[in-house]
Design an enzyme around this catalytic site. Structure first.
Site, PDB file in Angstrom:
ATOM      1  N   CYS B 165       0.446  -0.792   0.147  1.00 56.40           N
ATOM      2  CA  CYS B 165       0.631   0.346   0.221  1.00 56.40           C
ATOM      3  C   CYS B 165       1.100   1.387   0.031  1.00 56.40           C
ATOM      4  CB  CYS B 165      -1.199  -0.345   0.936  1.00 56.40           C
ATOM      5  SG  CYS B 165      -1.511  -1.620   0.971  1.00 56.40           S
ATOM      6  N   HIS B 303      -3.858   8.233   5.766  1.00 55.57           N
ATOM      7  CA  HIS B 303      -3.744   7.022   4.986  1.00 55.57           C
ATOM      8  C   HIS B 303      -5.516   5.909   4.892  1.00 55.57           C
ATOM      9  CE1 HIS B 303      -3.011   3.291   2.817  1.00 55.57           C
ATOM     10  NE2 HIS B 303      -3.058   2.095   3.670  1.00 55.57           N
ATOM     11  N   HIS B 337      -9.722   0.432  -1.177  1.00 53.93           N
ATOM     12  CA  HIS B 337      -7.929   1.436  -1.467  1.00 53.93           C
ATOM     13  C   HIS B 337      -7.228   0.130  -2.531  1.00 53.93           C
ATOM     14  CE1 HIS B 337      -4.345   0.185   0.281  1.00 53.93           C
ATOM     15  NE2 HIS B 337      -4.141   0.167   1.706  1.00 53.93           N
TER      16      HIS B 337
END
Lengths: 83, 409
Positions: B165, B303, B337
């Site tokens: 990520c 985030h 995501h």
């Protein structure tokens, strides 16, 4: 398989997997210069020939082919050996 | 040497370019869907994902496309958009033959769809029989970088990076640092990942994926909300063209933003549990490298993926560095995501917020979880002064990153 069946099946395989059009598929068509195929395509062609035509082509003999006509001949020869 | 952004490209579940993504964010849109077909997978409890709309890549020659997985295709498309915005067309790229341009891109792993196919065939045939020559080129770790370079016909230095990520934020930060050293004039940085049920499996296995809201997919990803139930996987690609200010100025190209600083700092503590101290350390290091105090940051792009622990830890870290007055939001409610793509996408969205002098709020944030620190979490989009943004991205393995971007001065 007779030779005409082999020509049709090889052409179908080439159109299906290599985005080639029928008008380009002539016995005189050269792999690299006329069909735009390279060494990776040659490897894949062996896999597709085995999967779709049930013909296991000899790798060393396949290295010698330069034109589509050579492929028809080789596949015909191999299919005869099988029978 | 100063580093700036001259081009941006985005392929997201909200659209196939930066304009469509940002319009979707402004409209509070979301394209998360319920995947009934994922129910066939034993033990999987999360059936949600945000796919990218269909796109056309047929204009690339077959010999380029044949080794591209979906993630490489998307990375190529976002790179073309970014280069175009930086006034560089494909013909010009193909003329590049220099050690002054760096390509740095990556993904979490090679294509999960192709990995599944590769190993299924391997096990079925008890060996490599039947594998196509290009199979491995779709699953190797540096597949995205190599395929984008091939698609571009680029002859220049290239690195592949993979930190899940944080991949694209790592790429951007490293690119910025290398520009600042004077080693390169231009860096093409980014990341991509594709939607696949195995990505949902990864997060579901560690109890971090959303297992609720199956009947209301667009409400399923809700960072910081008291009813959040985990993250929702998506897909996409982001590309940022970073240049030295001198090079951009010499080319006469528009500068969209300046990259003031960045930091990456690992936990070394736990593979999956987010650590607020490391997050805090990363943000402090980033501020220090950017040479600005926390008070100058106008907005923090979190985030926050809507996991129970991660959002709380990040809110605590933000509170300890910035206090409670700096606006904060996460874009995971809109975009899900997108893993390796998300850092770049959120940086691009941050630059657009600076351009539009507004902040996009967190979608689906109705009531803030009382366990989160009392930071200024926006629930509605707001017109505000936004000149400097800090954007966070964190990944498994304690891969923490922060970036600071500012309006061009």
């Amino acid at each position: 398989m007779n030779r005409d069946e082999i020509v049709n099946k090889v052409n179908d395989m080439l159109m299906q997997n290599f985005e080639l059009t029928e008008d380009k598929l002539l016995p005189s068509s050269r792999f690299v210069e006329d069909l735009g195929l390279d060494s990776l395509d040659a490897v894949d062609m062996l896999v597709h020939l085995e999967n779709q035509l049930n013909v296991k082509v000899d790798v060393e003999k396949f290295r010698e082919v330069r034109t589509l006509g050579n492929v028809y001949d080789l596949v015909y020869e191999m299919s005869k050996e099988l029978t | 040497m100063r580093a700036c952004i001259t081009g941006m490209g985005a392929i997201t579940s909200l659209g196939l370019n930066v304009r469509e993504m940002y319009k979707g964010l402004q409209n509070n849109d979301c394209n998360i869907k319920y995947y009934e077909e994922w129910k066939q997978y034993n033990g999987l409890n999360s059936f949600l994902g945000a796919p990218v709309p269909s796109y056309d890549i047929k204009y690339l020659p077959r010999e380029v496309r044949r080794s591209m997985s979906r993630m490489s295709e998307m990375a190529f498309l976002s790179t073309i958009e970014a280069l175009k915005q930086a006034n560089i067309d494909l013909e010009e790229v193909r003329k590049i033959n220099t050690d002054r341009v760096l390509l740095i891109m990556g993904s979490t792993t090679g294509s999960p769809a192709c990995l599944e196919e590769y190993y299924r065939k391997l096990f079925e045939n008890n060996g490599p029989k039947g594998q196509l020559s290009t199979s491995f080129f779709k699953v190797m770790g540096h597949s995205v970088a190599a395929n984008v370079a091939l698609g571009l016909g680029l002859k220049s230095p290239m690195i592949s990076c993979a930190s899940a990520c944080s991949t694209s934020s790592h790429a951007v930060i490293l690119g910025m640092e290398l520009i600042k050293t004077g080693l390169y004039d231009m860096v093409i940085a980014g990341g991509a990942d594709e939607l696949h049920y195995t990505s949902a499996c990864v997060f579901d296995t560690v109890k971090a994926a959303c297992t609720q809201f199956m009947d209301r997919p667009q409400e399923s990803s809700r960072p910081f909300d008291k009813d959040r139930a985990g993250l929702v996987v998506s897909e996409g690609a982001s590309t940022i063209i970073i240049e030295s200010m001198e090079h951009a100025s010499k080319r006469g190209v528009e500068v969209h933003a300046e990259l003031l600083g960045g930091a990456y700092y690992c936990d070394g503590t736990h593979m999956s549990q987010p650590q607020q101290n490391s997050m805090m350390q990363t943000m402090k290091m980033c501020l220090n490298r950017a040479g600005i105090p926390p008070s100058q940051v106008d907005y923090i792009n979190a985030h926050a993926t809507a996991t129970s622990i991660g959002d709380i830890e990040e809110s605590n870290a933000v509170a300890s560095v910035f206090g409670n007055d700096t606006p904060v939001s996460s874009l995971k409610g809109h975009l899900g995501h997108s893993l390796a793509a998300c850092g770049g996408l959120e940086l691009i969205a941050s630059v657009e917020m600076i351009k539009n002098q507004e902040i996009i709020a967190t979608k689906n944030l109705i009531e803030v979880d009382s366990k989160c620190a009392p930071i200024l979490l926006l629930k509605e989009n707001e017109k505000r002064k936004v000149n400097i943004v800090l954007s966070n991205n964190f990944a498994f393995g304690g891969m923490n990153t922060s970036l600071i971007v500012s309006r061009p001065l």
